[in-house]
Enzyme design. Structure first.
Site, mmCIF file in Angstrom:
data_model
loop_
_atom_site.group_PDB
_atom_site.id
_atom_site.type_symbol
_atom_site.label_atom_id
_atom_site.label_comp_id
_atom_site.label_asym_id
_atom_site.label_seq_id
_atom_site.Cartn_x
_atom_site.Cartn_y
_atom_site.Cartn_z
ATOM 1 N N GLY A 123 2.390 14.548 16.032
ATOM 2 C CA GLY A 123 3.544 14.199 17.001
ATOM 3 C C GLY A 123 5.103 14.285 16.376
ATOM 4 N N GLY A 191 2.161 10.929 -15.996
ATOM 5 C CA GLY A 191 2.607 9.808 -15.260
ATOM 6 C C GLY A 191 1.683 8.686 -15.513
ATOM 7 N N GLY A 193 1.728 5.859 -14.311
ATOM 8 C CA GLY A 193 2.297 4.692 -13.180
ATOM 9 C C GLY A 193 0.903 4.206 -12.739
ATOM 10 N N GLU A 214 3.293 10.541 -20.375
ATOM 11 C CA GLU A 214 4.339 9.640 -19.579
ATOM 12 C C GLU A 214 5.978 9.995 -20.148
ATOM 13 N N SER A 280 0.613 12.421 -11.357
ATOM 14 C CA SER A 280 0.784 11.284 -10.586
ATOM 15 C C SER A 280 2.216 10.694 -11.000
ATOM 16 N N ARG A 283 5.656 9.433 -5.256
ATOM 17 C CA ARG A 283 5.188 10.161 -4.026
ATOM 18 C C ARG A 283 6.623 10.429 -3.273
ATOM 19 N N ASP A 323 5.817 3.798 4.026
ATOM 20 C CA ASP A 323 6.309 4.704 2.762
ATOM 21 C C ASP A 323 7.435 5.836 3.024
ATOM 22 N N ALA A 331 0.642 -0.695 0.783
ATOM 23 C CA ALA A 331 0.046 -0.796 1.970
ATOM 24 C C ALA A 331 0.523 -2.141 2.821
ATOM 25 N N HIS A 455 -12.487 -26.620 -10.685
ATOM 26 C CA HIS A 455 -12.940 -26.446 -12.064
ATOM 27 C C HIS A 455 -14.746 -25.778 -12.190
HETATM 28 P P1 FAD Z 1 0.210 6.443 5.184
HETATM 29 O O1 FAD Z 1 -0.846 5.622 4.839
HETATM 30 O O2 FAD Z 1 0.574 7.624 4.507
HETATM 31 O O3 FAD Z 1 0.092 6.962 6.747
HETATM 32 C C1 FAD Z 1 0.533 7.917 7.415
HETATM 33 C C2 FAD Z 1 -0.192 8.595 8.415
HETATM 34 O O4 FAD Z 1 0.703 9.347 9.353
HETATM 35 C C3 FAD Z 1 -1.382 9.333 7.924
HETATM 36 O O5 FAD Z 1 -2.284 9.386 8.544
HETATM 37 C C4 FAD Z 1 -0.503 10.806 8.396
HETATM 38 O O6 FAD Z 1 -1.699 12.048 8.670
HETATM 39 C C5 FAD Z 1 0.079 10.561 9.661
HETATM 40 N N1 FAD Z 1 1.118 11.396 10.050
HETATM 41 C C6 FAD Z 1 2.350 11.978 9.055
HETATM 42 N N2 FAD Z 1 3.102 12.717 9.990
HETATM 43 C C7 FAD Z 1 2.504 12.573 11.380
HETATM 44 C C8 FAD Z 1 2.956 13.262 12.556
HETATM 45 N N3 FAD Z 1 4.041 14.070 12.558
HETATM 46 N N4 FAD Z 1 2.118 13.034 13.581
HETATM 47 C C9 FAD Z 1 0.949 12.445 13.410
HETATM 48 N N5 FAD Z 1 0.760 11.836 12.335
HETATM 49 C C10 FAD Z 1 1.506 12.051 11.456
HETATM 50 N N6 FAD Z 1 -0.962 0.373 -1.855
HETATM 51 C C11 FAD Z 1 -1.205 -0.731 -1.953
HETATM 52 O O7 FAD Z 1 -0.837 -1.487 -1.474
HETATM 53 N N7 FAD Z 1 -2.537 -1.054 -2.758
HETATM 54 C C12 FAD Z 1 -3.240 -0.026 -3.148
HETATM 55 O O8 FAD Z 1 -4.310 -0.508 -3.941
HETATM 56 C C13 FAD Z 1 -2.991 1.338 -3.221
HETATM 57 N N8 FAD Z 1 -3.785 2.020 -3.679
HETATM 58 C C14 FAD Z 1 -3.264 3.623 -3.710
HETATM 59 C C15 FAD Z 1 -3.980 4.346 -4.444
HETATM 60 C C16 FAD Z 1 -3.683 5.860 -4.249
HETATM 61 C C17 FAD Z 1 -4.218 7.014 -5.067
HETATM 62 C C18 FAD Z 1 -2.173 6.092 -3.353
HETATM 63 C C19 FAD Z 1 -1.938 7.476 -3.281
HETATM 64 C C20 FAD Z 1 -1.755 5.148 -2.831
HETATM 65 C C21 FAD Z 1 -2.178 3.929 -3.095
HETATM 66 N N9 FAD Z 1 -1.214 2.878 -2.241
HETATM 67 C C22 FAD Z 1 -1.790 1.535 -2.451
HETATM 68 C C23 FAD Z 1 -0.043 3.281 -1.604
HETATM 69 C C24 FAD Z 1 -0.569 3.135 -0.133
HETATM 70 O O9 FAD Z 1 -1.503 4.010 -0.011
HETATM 71 C C25 FAD Z 1 0.770 3.308 0.759
HETATM 72 O O10 FAD Z 1 1.954 2.505 0.540
HETATM 73 C C26 FAD Z 1 0.376 3.092 2.289
HETATM 74 O O11 FAD Z 1 -0.567 3.917 2.487
HETATM 75 C C27 FAD Z 1 1.616 3.409 3.248
HETATM 76 O O12 FAD Z 1 1.277 3.470 4.435
HETATM 77 P P2 FAD Z 1 2.014 4.219 5.638
HETATM 78 O O13 FAD Z 1 1.481 3.637 6.952
HETATM 79 O O14 FAD Z 1 3.373 3.861 5.330
HETATM 80 O O15 FAD Z 1 1.895 5.844 5.436
HETATM 81 P P1 NAI Z 2 4.528 5.663 -10.020
HETATM 82 O O1 NAI Z 2 5.916 5.704 -9.329
HETATM 83 O O2 NAI Z 2 3.962 4.252 -9.982
HETATM 84 O O3 NAI Z 2 4.339 6.193 -11.414
HETATM 85 C C1 NAI Z 2 4.969 7.462 -11.775
HETATM 86 C C2 NAI Z 2 5.180 7.654 -13.428
HETATM 87 O O4 NAI Z 2 5.180 9.102 -13.536
HETATM 88 C C3 NAI Z 2 6.417 6.706 -13.807
HETATM 89 O O5 NAI Z 2 5.828 6.070 -15.046
HETATM 90 C C4 NAI Z 2 7.271 8.018 -14.237
HETATM 91 O O6 NAI Z 2 7.861 7.562 -15.235
HETATM 92 C C5 NAI Z 2 6.164 9.240 -14.520
HETATM 93 N N1 NAI Z 2 6.955 10.544 -14.471
HETATM 94 C C6 NAI Z 2 7.950 10.779 -13.523
HETATM 95 N N2 NAI Z 2 8.033 12.126 -13.930
HETATM 96 C C7 NAI Z 2 7.331 12.491 -14.848
HETATM 97 C C8 NAI Z 2 7.249 13.773 -15.515
HETATM 98 N N3 NAI Z 2 7.880 14.833 -15.336
HETATM 99 N N4 NAI Z 2 6.574 13.619 -16.789
HETATM 100 C C9 NAI Z 2 5.931 12.650 -17.145
HETATM 101 N N5 NAI Z 2 5.850 11.533 -16.588
HETATM 102 C C10 NAI Z 2 6.584 11.438 -15.364
HETATM 103 O O7 NAI Z 2 3.759 6.692 -9.192
HETATM 104 P P2 NAI Z 2 2.177 7.132 -8.755
HETATM 105 O O8 NAI Z 2 1.393 6.630 -9.964
HETATM 106 O O9 NAI Z 2 2.261 8.496 -8.598
HETATM 107 O O10 NAI Z 2 2.015 6.337 -7.507
HETATM 108 C C11 NAI Z 2 2.735 6.658 -6.297
HETATM 109 C C12 NAI Z 2 2.778 5.109 -5.743
HETATM 110 O O11 NAI Z 2 1.731 4.844 -4.872
HETATM 111 C C13 NAI Z 2 3.122 3.899 -6.478
HETATM 112 O O12 NAI Z 2 4.428 3.736 -6.974
HETATM 113 C C14 NAI Z 2 2.794 2.685 -5.885
HETATM 114 O O13 NAI Z 2 3.743 2.538 -4.764
HETATM 115 C C15 NAI Z 2 1.401 3.475 -4.878
HETATM 116 N N6 NAI Z 2 0.088 3.058 -5.327
HETATM 117 C C16 NAI Z 2 -0.227 1.797 -5.404
HETATM 118 C C17 NAI Z 2 -1.226 1.474 -5.883
HETATM 119 C C18 NAI Z 2 -1.617 -0.021 -5.943
HETATM 120 O O14 NAI Z 2 -0.876 -0.766 -5.539
HETATM 121 N N7 NAI Z 2 -2.566 -0.703 -6.807
HETATM 122 C C19 NAI Z 2 -2.290 2.221 -6.666
HETATM 123 C C20 NAI Z 2 -1.798 3.772 -6.520
HETATM 124 C C21 NAI Z 2 -0.668 4.052 -5.996
#
Ligand code: FAD
Ligand code: NAI
Length: 476
Positions: A123, A191, A193, A214, A280, A283, A323, A331, A455
């Protein structure tokens, strides 16, 4: 032919977008949701990063790898003998893909159930007019539709290191990290994180030798220090090698893997040779292809869509959530914003309480928290009381065979209001909900201490930590 007209068009079908669409439909609006994510066959795969390459597949692999780890290292403690234990990685990945598909299909079903028009494609803003905003859809669906209100929920993408673009073969984002075809002997992560720790844990449990580099000198700086220290101890014991305070230099990728030049905290030059490298390092908000310029939608200095506290953008009737805007990239935060925006469009008073958004890191032990950390309270000069209770003294944790970690309460020194709860240990992801509810209701630590907890249950550690605030634990 006139464009199809909608009350609300949601761009992006991740947890922010699809939930916003459902809530708007519940409120009686005529809703469209556009999402471009494709499954392996080119078909629609709504659910965004979370469903396709984030929360859901990572938790599926964390579960599978934890089962393996338990069978490998802990079943013997329970008197269970396992012979011929092995990994069928292809099957493990296929199961993960199946879990993802069930979620994709579930969302498509919910669109139908709520009479939401789904468009599979990208979109992009075309123009603003009297009837609202024209959004051009390209992809499997090709047409221009018009919406009175637009909710942008386009999510985020993995940040790459300069000079080390993701090829998803050797240098992996979260996407490639979730579908490595054979357990690498040596795995590097940049990273430490949330993704670094979760993905590092998956592949370590499956047999990889994992090194995490890190940049920051402190481990998990956003987490309560005491909790982060306890978690680090557990990860060290598991053999997850985490190097803090590093500077990453040149990264070379070739046939034999990846070589990373780096400098350790003492300034000594080092090289890490690995089969695969996961980057990692956070984002970036995704506005690619949205054509925000066409309507003058303002971005902030980070490239996120600029919004106020209510998710209103610089344009009337255009909202942005999840995001792609400020705030934690989680999420459930995206979902809460989606619901609140739909309610605001309906003239209601939807709200999101950012002080009670829980965080969970799904490692073993799990790490979960809500509210302020002890270091934040110290920095702000707020007088507080702290109480902790170790899982070591919890009967259920002993029965489970997992006594790592603790529950920690932080409460106002004068009023006893709970200011933060921090957990490292078994089922922290589930235990934290009680703390979130308590904080939403502005409960005191004493309120939790006076509630009857089953408990034996891990939640008794929560009650005991609340009692500890007043220095009167019963079992420790
Ligand atoms: P997104 O989930 O990124 O969805 C955006 C959607 O929009 C996508 O489908 C994309 O294709 C679509 N889109 C983009 N631009 C357009 C366009 N112009 N037209 C049509 N479609 C489009 N968060 C948690 O809370 N718990 C977790 O355990 C967790 N684990 C994670 C693990 C990993 C490996 C990663 C990378 C992230 C994790 N997160 C977790 C973070 C979570 O995935 C995001 O915070 C969440 O998905 C954000 O939701 P959103 O709807 O903003 O965007
Ligand atoms: P993050 O922000 O959690 O961690 C990134 C890490 O990389 C930080 O510790 C930072 O200091 C380090 N870093 C940055 N630049 C660097 C460099 N040049 N060299 C070495 N280290 C460096 O980001 P991450 O792990 O990529 O995840 C992105 C986001 O996705 C999270 O912040 C979170 O919001 C979401 N997420 C949530 C999850 C959950 O809720 N369980 C699981 C996975 C992702």
């Amino acid at each position: 032919m006139a464009n199809k007209q909608f009350d609300v068009i949601v761009i992006g079908g991740g947890p922010g977008g699809y939930i916003a669409a459902i809530r708007a439909a519940q409120l009686g609006f005529n809703v469209a949701c556009i999402d471009e994510w494709k499954n392996g066959k080119g078909g629609p795969a709504p659910g965004g990063t979370c469903t396709n390459v984030g929360c859901i597949p990572s938790k599926a692999l964390l579960q599978s790898s934890e089962h393996y780890d338990q069978a490998n290292h802990h079943f013997a403690d329970h008197g269970i003998k396992v012979e011929g234990l092995g990994i069928d990685l292809a099957k493990m990945l296929a199961r993960k893909d199946q879990v993802v598909k069930q979620n994709n299909d579930g969302i498509l079903y919910l669109f139908k159930k709520n009479k939401i028009s789904f468009f599979h494609g990208r979109g992009a803003f075309e123009k603003a007019g009297d009837a609202g905003y024209d959004i051009k859809v390209t992809g499997a669906a090709e047409e221009t539709i018009t919406g009175k209100h637009i909710i942008v929920a386009t999510g985020s993408n993995a940040r790459a290191l300069p000079g080390a673009a993701f090829d998803e073969e050797n240098i992996l984002s979260n996407d490639g990290a979730l579908r490595i075809g054979a357990v690498p002997k040596k795995l590097g992560l940049i990273g430490s994180g949330v993704i670094g720790l979760e993905m590092g844990s998956v592949w370590r449990r499956l047999g990889a030798e994992v090194t995490v580099l890190e940049a920051l000198p402190t481990f998990l700086g956003a987490v309560d220090e005491q909790i982060a220290k306890e978690a680090k101890k557990a990860f060290d014991k598991q053999g997850l090698k985490i190097e803090l305070g590093v500077k990453v230099g040149e990264i070379k990728s070739g046939k034999n893997g990846v070589s990373v030049a780096w400098t350790n905290a003492k300034g000594e030059a080092q090289t890490l040779e690995v089969d695969k490298l996961i980057v990692s390092i956070g984002r970036v908000p995704n506005t690619i292809g949205l054509n925000a310029e066409a309507v003058g939608l303002k971005l902030d200095e980070r490239g996120a869509i600029a919004v106020d506290d209510d998710c209103k953008t610089s344009l009337p009737n255009v909202w942005a959530i999840g995001d792609v805007v400020r705030g934690p990239m989680l999420a459930h935060k995206a979902e809460e914003e989606g619901v609140a925006v739909a309610e605001r469009i309906a003239g209601q008073h939807g709200h999101v309480n950012f002080n009670t958004v829980p965080w969970v890191i799904y490692t073993s032990p799990e790490i979960a928290w809500v509210g302020q950390t002890e270091q934040q309270l110290k920095a702000s000069g707020r007088a507080y009381k702290a109480g902790t209770f170790p899982f070591l003294a919890n009967g259920r944790a002993r029965a489970l065979g997992d006594t790592t970690g603790m529950v920690k309460f932080l409460a106002d020194a004068a009023t006893d209001e709970i200011l933060g709860v921090h957990i490292v240990g078994p089922q922290a992801s589930e235990l934290i909900s009680e703390a979130v509810v308590a904080m939403e209701f502005k409960a005191s630590a004493e309120d939790i201490a006076r509630i009857c907890h089953a408990h034996p249950s891990l939640s008794e550690a929560t009650k005991e930590a609340a009692l500890a605030v007043d220095k009167r634990t019963l079992n420790f």
